[in-house]
Design a protein around this motif. Sequence first.
Motif: not given
Lengths: 340, 340
Positions: A1-3, A8-9, A106, A109, A113-114, A118
Motif C-alpha cells: 500500500m502506497r502511503r 508533518k512527517q 495546523k 496543514i 489538506t483542502l 477538494s
Amino acid sequence: MRRRITLKQIAKELDVSISTVSKALRESKEISQDTRDKVQAFAKLYNYKPNNIAVSLKNKHTKNIGVIIPEIVHHFFTTVISGIEKVANSKGYNVIVCLSNESFDKEVINMETLANGSIDGFIMSISKETQKKKDFHHLREVVNQGMPLVMFDRVSDEIYCDKVIVDDARGAYQAVEHLIHTGCKRIALITTVDYVSVGKLRTLGYKNALLDNEMGVDEDLIIKIEDIENCDKEIEKLFDLDNFDGVFAVNELFALTAMKIAQERGYRIPEDISFIGFTDGILSKHASPTLTTLAQHGIEMGEIAADMLIEKIEEEEEDESFRTEIIRTSLIQRDSTRKI
Amino acid sequence: MRRRITLKQIAKELDVSISTVSKALRESKEISQDTRDKVQAFAKLYNYKPNNIAVSLKNKHTKNIGVIIPEIVHHFFTTVISGIEKVANSKGYNVIVCLSNESFDKEVINMETLANGSIDGFIMSISKETQKKKDFHHLREVVNQGMPLVMFDRVSDEIYCDKVIVDDARGAYQAVEHLIHTGCKRIALITTVDYVSVGKLRTLGYKNALLDNEMGVDEDLIIKIEDIENCDKEIEKLFDLDNFDGVFAVNELFALTAMKIAQERGYRIPEDISFIGFTDGILSKHASPTLTTLAQHGIEMGEIAADMLIEKIEEEEEDESFRTEIIRTSLIQRDSTRKI
C-alpha cells in the motif's frame, strides 16, 4: 500500500519546522539552498507532490468551499459558519470545515489538506499563533496561484484578498461611551494580548473613548489575558484593586467570568459595577443578569464572506480588485448596565 | 471549463429526490428500472462518476478523517469535535468537518463530498431527518465498500459498525431518581420528539424511574418539542398546569428556558421547583442558578470515536467484528436542585 507522506512527517524526519518544509517545497528564498535541496530530495523520494492549485482550478469546479477557523468551542465562529452554510447551500455549494486550534502548523496543514483539489476557494480567520509569528506564506501562496480567498474577523494587511471585518475599534468606543453615559467614572478593560488583531483594535477604541471624554487612561485598569480558559485568576487581580465601577470585556467569556467574581465579592450589578461585553452569543442572553453587549453579527459576517467568495469563484474574468466589507456592531442593552 | 455535475443538480434536472439519484447510481432494487436507466444515462452524459471508495482506499492513505455532525450551534457536538481533534492530531491525522444541518439530503451530499478520496474514514452522528426517514443507504454503502465508519450519540441499529454512545436511559433514570431523592413529588419531562433516538431513550429512563418509585406516569407532564429554537411556547404551556415541583429536561437549552420561565412566574429554584438537565455544556455552568446536570462527556466520546476509527484504518487485516462503547453519564450537582 502506497502511503502518501505528509508535510508533518517530512518536517519530523528532517528535524525542521513545517513552515520550512512548506517554503522549501515552493523554492522560497527565505530558506537556504541546502535545506531546499534536502527537503525536495526527500519529498521526491517519497513521492510527495505539493499541490498545484492553478492546474486543479482550471480543470474542474468542485462546488465545495473550505473554511478554516481557529476554534469552535466559543460561540462566535459557529455563528459565522451558520451564515456561510446558509448562503453556500442556497447557491449549491458544500462547506468543509477545518480547525487550526490556534496553531500555525495546523493552519498550514489544513490548507495543504483542502487545497489538494477538494475545494474551489477558502474562507478563513487566522490563528493566534499565525498572528504572533506574522508568517503568512501559506496564504500568499494560495492567492498567488489564483485560488479565491476571503478572510474574516482576524485578517492580515499583508494578504491581498477580500475581507469581512467588524468595526472593532468603533464598537469598543461605543461600548465605553455607553458606560460613561450611564454614569461610570472609572472603567476597566479586560482584553486579549496585543498580537490578536481584534483585541488590539478594541483596546484602541477603549482608550480613545476615555481620552475623548477627558477621563485619562489608567494602565492598572487594563488587563491583557493570554490563556482564555484560565482567565479567572487574572480577573481576580483586577478586583483586588477595588477602584472601578465599569468593566468593558472584549468577549463574553471574560465578561461573564468578571460578573461572577463581582457577585461572589458582594457587588451589585449594575448598581455598583456595570458590565458590557463584545459578541452577542448564547452566554450573553442566558447570563444573570443578562449581559449588555456589542453584537458582532456573526451570521451576517458568514453570509457576506460566502457571497464574496462565490462571486470570485464564478466570475468569468479574473478580477484583480479586492474589497473589505466592514460590518457595524450594534449595542444590545440588557440588565448588566444602568438605564440612561 | 468542465464542471462536474453534482448529485443535487441531477436530482433537480430529473425532478427526483437526491436519495433516488444516489440509489439509482448504485443499482438499488428499490428504484424502478426505468428511473435507474434514466439517472444513469444522465450521469454518463455529464461525466458524473459515483465514488468508488474501495479503489481509492486501496491506493492511498490520506491521513484525513471526515466528521459529519448535525449542527454546531449547541455545545455538545463541538465538545465531541474537540475530543476527535485531540486524538486524531496526536496520531498524525487531520480532521475535516461537514454539517448536515439536520437534513437527510445534506448528509448524503456530505458523504459524497468527503468519500471522493479525501478521507480514510468517517465519524458521524446522524441527522434528525435521517432518523425520521429511516433511510440509511448512504451509510450502508460506505460500510459495504470497506470504508471504516464510527457512529456516535445518534446511531442506528441497522448499520453494522463501531459505535460510541452514552447510556441515555440509565442517565435519565439517574436524573429523575436524584429529583425524587431530593424531595420532588411530581416531575415533569421536557424532551424531544420520539424519532430522535436519544430523546426516546431518555424518556424511557424517566418513565422507568417513576414506575420503580411507585409514582406513576402522568402524560400531561411530558412535553415533546420538535422546534428547538422556539421551545419557550411549548414550555409555557407546561407551566400553565402549575402542578409539578421538579423538571427533567433532555438538553440544557430546554432546562435553561424552563428555569427562566419559572423565575418570571415567581417560583424559587430549587425551593419551589427543582431542575436538572442533560449534557454538561457551557450554559449549565454559567446559568443562574447553576444547573444540576448529567455530564455526557462529549470530549471523551470524541476521543474514543477517533481511537476506534484510527484502529480500524490502520489494522492490517480486515476485522469483521464491531463493538459499541457505552460511556456512563455522571451527575454534576449544582444549585438548581435541593441538597440531600
